[in-house]
Motif scaffolding. Structure first.
Motif, mmCIF file in Angstrom:
data_model
loop_
_atom_site.group_PDB
_atom_site.id
_atom_site.type_symbol
_atom_site.label_atom_id
_atom_site.label_comp_id
_atom_site.label_asym_id
_atom_site.label_seq_id
_atom_site.Cartn_x
_atom_site.Cartn_y
_atom_site.Cartn_z
ATOM 1 N N ALA A 354 30.073 -13.324 27.447
ATOM 2 C CA ALA A 354 29.416 -13.942 26.342
ATOM 3 C C ALA A 354 28.180 -14.686 26.437
ATOM 4 O O ALA A 354 27.227 -14.491 25.718
ATOM 5 C CB ALA A 354 30.325 -15.259 26.100
ATOM 6 N N SER A 355 27.962 -15.123 27.781
ATOM 7 C CA SER A 355 26.555 -15.515 28.029
ATOM 8 C C SER A 355 25.506 -14.517 28.143
ATOM 9 O O SER A 355 24.400 -14.749 27.934
ATOM 10 C CB SER A 355 26.467 -16.536 29.299
ATOM 11 O OG SER A 355 26.788 -15.844 30.384
ATOM 12 N N LEU A 356 25.980 -13.379 28.913
ATOM 13 C CA LEU A 356 25.063 -12.216 28.945
ATOM 14 C C LEU A 356 24.718 -11.504 27.668
ATOM 15 O O LEU A 356 23.602 -11.171 27.368
ATOM 16 C CB LEU A 356 25.614 -10.946 29.700
ATOM 17 C CG LEU A 356 25.701 -11.533 31.466
ATOM 18 C CD1 LEU A 356 26.344 -10.161 31.980
ATOM 19 C CD2 LEU A 356 24.486 -11.453 31.742
ATOM 20 N N SER A 357 25.560 -11.565 26.500
ATOM 21 C CA SER A 357 25.268 -10.834 25.633
ATOM 22 C C SER A 357 24.705 -12.009 24.378
ATOM 23 O O SER A 357 24.419 -11.904 23.542
ATOM 24 C CB SER A 357 26.410 -10.111 24.873
ATOM 25 O OG SER A 357 27.662 -11.191 24.639
ATOM 26 N N GLY A 358 24.749 -13.234 24.849
ATOM 27 C CA GLY A 358 24.357 -14.257 24.026
ATOM 28 C C GLY A 358 25.178 -14.511 22.735
ATOM 29 O O GLY A 358 24.471 -15.200 21.754
ATOM 30 N N LEU A 365 35.277 -10.082 20.724
ATOM 31 C CA LEU A 365 34.545 -10.259 22.133
ATOM 32 C C LEU A 365 35.528 -10.184 23.341
ATOM 33 O O LEU A 365 35.428 -9.522 24.266
ATOM 34 C CB LEU A 365 33.803 -11.380 22.354
ATOM 35 C CG LEU A 365 32.798 -11.334 23.678
ATOM 36 C CD1 LEU A 365 31.723 -10.164 23.544
ATOM 37 C CD2 LEU A 365 32.203 -12.708 23.953
ATOM 38 N N ALA A 366 36.485 -11.053 23.206
ATOM 39 C CA ALA A 366 37.500 -11.138 24.220
ATOM 40 C C ALA A 366 38.194 -9.643 24.581
ATOM 41 O O ALA A 366 38.288 -9.491 25.591
ATOM 42 C CB ALA A 366 38.718 -12.334 24.191
ATOM 43 N N ARG A 367 38.655 -9.155 23.540
ATOM 44 C CA ARG A 367 39.225 -7.897 23.534
ATOM 45 C C ARG A 367 38.455 -6.741 24.028
ATOM 46 O O ARG A 367 38.744 -6.095 25.180
ATOM 47 C CB ARG A 367 39.624 -7.374 22.120
ATOM 48 C CG ARG A 367 40.761 -8.037 21.399
ATOM 49 C CD ARG A 367 41.524 -7.267 20.686
ATOM 50 N NE ARG A 367 42.837 -7.884 20.127
ATOM 51 C CZ ARG A 367 42.908 -8.618 19.089
ATOM 52 N NH1 ARG A 367 41.749 -8.494 18.205
ATOM 53 N NH2 ARG A 367 43.949 -9.183 18.854
ATOM 54 N N GLN A 368 37.118 -6.860 23.872
ATOM 55 C CA GLN A 368 36.243 -5.974 24.317
ATOM 56 C C GLN A 368 35.876 -6.103 25.837
ATOM 57 O O GLN A 368 35.784 -5.164 26.599
ATOM 58 C CB GLN A 368 34.894 -6.104 23.532
ATOM 59 C CG GLN A 368 33.949 -5.157 23.146
ATOM 60 C CD GLN A 368 32.821 -5.601 22.421
ATOM 61 O OE1 GLN A 368 32.667 -6.611 21.706
ATOM 62 N NE2 GLN A 368 31.656 -5.055 22.689
#
Ligand code: ADP
Ligand code: MG
Length: 477
Positions: A354-358, A365-368
């Motif tokens: 999350a922090s890398l992709s902002g 996102l969790a699934r990915q």
């Protein structure tokens, strides 16, 4: 412990890093060397998750400073890779090499204004606290107040707390806590150390892994200093020995440990041990040790149940300053069931993504971010194993699961096996149905629904299901 000035110059410093370049370039080079070493040993996935995000920030007088993305990383790396890192440091910087971890200052945008959180010295010997050296030898996070209580660890936690409040005077001497990896044994063991120091500051506390004990013992023999070794270990009030299963097959070390144990026990000093199995199952451990380990209290610590997992996730998320949607916590708790370490790993990965992709933390996102971790674990389980374990647990012949028989008992066990197959094998509803006597996918769906309802209604049933899941997962490794 400062590195000694008289140590011989290190090869690498001389050949590749000019002493005048005491700067980030040098740090970068040294870090690359360390990484080379680690990459040779670690699985790619582990290396990528834990070491790639680290940035070297400085190098000065044998000390490499690196910035870790968060405390989570630090805890994880120290908890899992400390011996590897020590070895890598040894190879890269020689015996006096040190590593300082820096945490990003949360309020500071550029992250470079970091505060050191630990210094790892090399070589590191047993950490003596109390009268002796630094009081921070124990991992500062591993305390009772950061340990989340739940049914599978309640008893072990209560025993640990009792011992730390009055070391040596309860009948729990030794206290031995056993359980699988990542279930909190080291955490509890160190919590006893912290708590004892808080309650009885004059007590000398020694925390040591049995690998380090072995290493120290072997070194002391080589250097002809066995008496110094034994004096040191016998001078403590509380001896915390982690992972005694590593003593298996080391006869001389076991003998030394036996004498240490006796000396301390006779003096009314407290001993606490952890192990991955109950002592009786430690094949290759001296019978006399097996019997002594059972003198006090032996208790186990099991995989966290669903509610405990949720509580752990939420606490860690709070610590990391992220807010997690309940559906994400649920997703994590549903998929990372085996142990706390794995659960934390998933959470770290998620927060890093999350922090890398902002972007915000969403379920997709969790699934990915986690699908490969989940796939890796779940693909390994095969359906036969699920059927076998479930049938065995409920004492029915496995063939009946695929038969046409519909007695109430068989039907119930079949539903459980179907629901678990669906959850653990990654097969579709249709495929699962085929393996259960060519039943159709709506039957499987119905089974899943029923099992969910039973779990919600009946905590005992729910605990049984959790146990079956861990058993299946363990057997599939
Ligand atoms: P073990 O020694 O049994 O392999 P650890 O004590 O190293 O496991 O635990 C692995 C990680 O999980 C550590 O970061 C620890 O803090 C965390 N952990 C384990 N159990 C709990 C718990 N009940 N509450 C909070 N954190 C836990
Ligand atoms: Mg441990």
């Amino acid at each position: 412990m400062q590195p000694s000035d008289s140590a011989p110059p290190r090869l690498l410093m001389q050949q590749e890093i000019s002493p005048s370049r005491i700067d980030t370039d040098a740090a970068e080079q040294i870090w690359l060397h360390l990484c080379d070493h680690l990459q040779g040993i670690l699985p790619e996935q582990a290396f990528a998750t834990w070491f790639r995000p680290i940035r070297p920030v400085g190098f000065d007088r044998q000390t490499l400073s690196v910035q870790v993305p968060s405390r989570f990383y630090y805890d994880w790396i120290e908890g899992h890779y400390a011996p590897l890192l020590e070895k890598a440091l040894d190879e890269t910087l020689g015996r006096d090499g040190r590593l300082v971890y820096l945490l990003p200052d949360k309020d500071d945008g550029d992250g470079f204004d970091a505060q050191p959180i630990t210094v790892r010295e090399n070589p590191v010997s047993a950490t003596m606290t109390g009268h002796e050296t630094s009081p921070s030898g124990l991992n500062p996070r591993y305390r009772f107040d950061t340990f989340i209580e739940g049914p599978p660890n309640r008893f072990a936690r209560a025993a640990a707390l009792a011992v730390s409040r009055s070391p040596g005077t309860t009948s729990y001497n030794p206290l031995l806590i056993y359980g699988g990896v990542g279930l909190g044994k080291t955490h509890l063991l160190q919590a006893i150390g912290h708590e004892t120091q808080r309650v009885s500051p004059r007590h000398r506390v020694l925390y040591i892994s049995s690998e380090r004990f072995t290493q120290d013992f072997v070194d002391s023999i080589k250097k002809n200093r066995a008496d110094v070794f034994s004096q040191r270990y016998r001078a403590v009030d509380l001896l915390l020995v982690d992972d005694v299963q590593f003593l298996v097959g080391r006869e001389r070390t076991q003998m030394e440990f036996f004498h240490t144990f006796n000396a301390l026990h006779q003096d009314g000093k407290q001993i606490v041990l952890t192990s991955d199995k109950p002592p009786r199952e430690l094949d290759g451990l001296d019978e006399r040790l097996v019997s002594r380990f059972g003198w006090g209290l032996v208790c186990d610590i099991g995989p966290p149940d669903y509610d405990t997992r949720i509580a752990i996730i939420q606490t860690y998320a709070e610590e990391e300053g992220v807010s997690l949607d309940p559906e994400i916590s649920d997703y994590l708790a549903q998929h990372f069931t085996r142990n706390v370490r794995e659960l934390q790993g998933a959470l770290v990965r998620l927060v890093a993504h999350a922090s890398l992709s902002g972007t915000d933390l969403t379920l997709s996102l969790a699934r990915q971010a986690l699908h490969d971790l989940i796939d890796q674990r779940e693909r390994r389980v095969d359906l036969d194993l699920v059927q076998r374990v479930v049938a065995d647990h409920f004492n029915v012949p496995p063939d009946l699961l695929a038969a046409k028989i519909r007695t109430q008992q068989i039907a119930r066990v079949r539903m459980i096996a179907m629901a678990l197959s669906l959850r653990l094998t990654g097969l579709s509803l249709k495929q699962v149905g085929i393996h259960f006597g060519k039943r159709d996918h709506t039957t499987v769906l119905h089974a899943r629904q029923r099992v969910r309802e039973w779990m919600e209604k009946d905590p005992e049933f729910s605990a049984t299901i959790e146990k079956l899941i861990s058993r299946i997962e363990n057997e599939s490794e």
